[in-house]
Scaffold this active site. Structure first.
Site, PDB file in Angstrom:
ATOM      1  N   ASP A   1      -9.758   3.656  -3.070  1.00 57.02           N
ATOM      2  CA  ASP A   1     -10.405   2.522  -2.425  1.00 57.02           C
ATOM      3  C   ASP A   1     -11.869   2.414  -2.850  1.00 57.02           C
ATOM      4  O   ASP A   1     -12.599   3.405  -2.901  1.00 57.02           O
ATOM      5  CB  ASP A   1     -10.341   2.668  -0.906  1.00 57.02           C
ATOM      6  CG  ASP A   1      -8.940   2.459  -0.355  1.00 57.02           C
ATOM      7  OD1 ASP A   1      -8.056   2.019  -1.119  1.00 57.02           O
ATOM      8  OD2 ASP A   1      -8.735   2.745   0.840  1.00 57.02           O
TER       9      ASP A   1
ATOM     10  N   TRP B   1      -2.809   3.657  -5.448  1.00 56.87           N
ATOM     11  CA  TRP B   1      -4.120   4.257  -5.726  1.00 56.87           C
ATOM     12  C   TRP B   1      -4.181   4.905  -7.105  1.00 56.87           C
ATOM     13  O   TRP B   1      -4.910   5.875  -7.321  1.00 56.87           O
ATOM     14  CB  TRP B   1      -4.491   5.263  -4.634  1.00 56.87           C
ATOM     15  CG  TRP B   1      -4.193   4.757  -3.254  1.00 56.87           C
ATOM     16  CD1 TRP B   1      -4.425   3.486  -2.780  1.00 56.87           C
ATOM     17  CD2 TRP B   1      -3.594   5.483  -2.179  1.00 56.87           C
ATOM     18  NE1 TRP B   1      -4.008   3.390  -1.477  1.00 56.87           N
ATOM     19  CE2 TRP B   1      -3.500   4.588  -1.077  1.00 56.87           C
ATOM     20  CE3 TRP B   1      -3.136   6.791  -2.030  1.00 56.87           C
ATOM     21  CZ2 TRP B   1      -2.962   4.967   0.151  1.00 56.87           C
ATOM     22  CZ3 TRP B   1      -2.605   7.164  -0.804  1.00 56.87           C
ATOM     23  CH2 TRP B   1      -2.515   6.270   0.268  1.00 56.87           C
ATOM     24  N   GLY B   2      -3.405   4.371  -8.043  1.00 55.14           N
ATOM     25  CA  GLY B   2      -3.450   4.869  -9.420  1.00 55.14           C
ATOM     26  C   GLY B   2      -2.692   6.157  -9.647  1.00 55.14           C
ATOM     27  O   GLY B   2      -2.800   6.751 -10.733  1.00 55.14           O
ATOM     28  N   GLN B   3      -1.911   6.582  -8.668  1.00 56.29           N
ATOM     29  CA  GLN B   3      -1.196   7.849  -8.799  1.00 56.29           C
ATOM     30  C   GLN B   3       0.025   7.735  -9.715  1.00 56.29           C
ATOM     31  O   GLN B   3       0.530   6.655  -9.972  1.00 56.29           O
ATOM     32  CB  GLN B   3      -0.725   8.320  -7.419  1.00 56.29           C
ATOM     33  CG  GLN B   3      -1.833   8.615  -6.435  1.00 56.29           C
ATOM     34  CD  GLN B   3      -1.298   9.152  -5.129  1.00 56.29           C
ATOM     35  OE1 GLN B   3      -1.301  10.353  -4.886  1.00 56.29           O
ATOM     36  NE2 GLN B   3      -0.837   8.246  -4.276  1.00 56.29           N
TER      37      GLN B   3
ATOM     38  N   ASP C   1       0.829  -1.200   0.000  1.00 56.13           N
ATOM     39  CA  ASP C   1       0.000   0.000   0.000  1.00 56.13           C
ATOM     40  C   ASP C   1       0.872   1.263   0.000  1.00 56.13           C
ATOM     41  O   ASP C   1       2.109   1.185  -0.037  1.00 56.13           O
ATOM     42  CB  ASP C   1      -0.916  -0.031   1.225  1.00 56.13           C
ATOM     43  CG  ASP C   1      -2.322   0.465   0.927  1.00 56.13           C
ATOM     44  OD1 ASP C   1      -2.478   1.298   0.009  1.00 56.13           O
ATOM     45  OD2 ASP C   1      -3.271   0.034   1.620  1.00 56.13           O
TER      46      ASP C   1
END
Length: 258
Positions: A200, A179-181, A136
């Site tokens: 999320d 988170w797709g960053q 994460d």
């Protein structure tokens, strides 16, 4: 494909329910159109992935990761062996930052920012017999909040996993969760096997649709062994309708390809 603990259990995870989940995944159900019984495992659902909160409150005296002995009294290696005996695989959770999203120990070591705990952790995961690691992006220092910084931290764990695999023969799938960053879909395949493409998910159709839409970003970069990932499914949770559950299940079972 498989089961991940977070959307069902959150932090309330323990050994016995995970064994029960494994048993449910190998249980045969009537499939008359095939003329035989089929299980979730037969359909390709083979992973039981543990999310956050499996950890003890701190590392041991040597800096090694350790599980919460109250939640996992027989240990994570025992759990891995038990699920492997069922023909299943097991995953674990960590974080690239100084602490996980629930504030347990993680891979980044502020005292040794250029090294971290990556190799110590990867060795433990391989020795426990784990098959999958989700890493994460909580509590990551500001110096690494960029595409270059994200690649650096994830590459460090990638290399640690490769070294651990070379020593033990245990391959470990590496799942990136930033988170797709930082346009992760453009470089994710250089450091991992799959990568989150958005925030999320929740058990709400608007959230699910947003994640499915985000997952189409960079579809041209997805290929066998390198997948866009729209987060865990919420099938059966919340107040989703039957049609929404079915659509979510179908869209969650395959990554977009062009």
């Amino acid at each position: 494909m498989g089961f991940s603990t977070w959307n069902e259990f959150g932090c309330n995870i323990s050994e016995a329910p995970l064994v029960n989940i494994g048993q449910l995944m190998i249980q045969k159900h009537p499939a008359n159109w095939e003329g035989k019984g089929l299980s979730l495992k037969d359909a390709g659902y083979t992973y039981v992935n543990i999310d956050d909160c499996w950890q003890a409150k701190s590392r041991d005296a040597q800096g090694n990761p350790q599980g919460d002995s109250a939640k996992f009294p027989k240990g994570l290696k025992w759990l891995a062996d038990t699920l492997h005996h069922m023909g299943l695989k097991i995953g674990i959770y960590s974080c690239a930052g100084t602490a996980t999203c629930c504030n347990y120990f993680a891979a980044f070591d502020p005292s040794h920012p250029d090294v971290g705990f990556d190799q110590i952790d990867a060795n433990a995961y391989a020795n426990w017999g784990l098959d999958y690691l989700k890493e994460d992006w909580c509590n990551v220092p500001s110096d690494f909040q960029s595409a270059a910084g994200s690649q650096k931290l994830y590459a460090r764990m990638r290399d640690a996993l490769k070294t651990a695999t070379a020593k033990t023969g245990r391959p470990i799938v590496f799942s990136l969760c930033n988170w797709g960053q930082f346009s992760v879909y453009q470089w994710g395949d250089t450091v991992g096997h799959l990568w989150r493409t958005g925030g999320d998910i929740t058990a709400d159709w608007t959230s699910i649709l947003a994640n499915i839409t985000n997952n189409s970003s960079g579809a041209e970069y997805a290929k066998p062994g390198a997948w866009n990932y729209p987060d865990m499914m919420e099938v059966g949770n919340g107040t989703l309708s039957l049609s929404e559950n079915r659509a979510h299940s179908i869209c969650g079972a395959f990554p977009p390809l062009r």
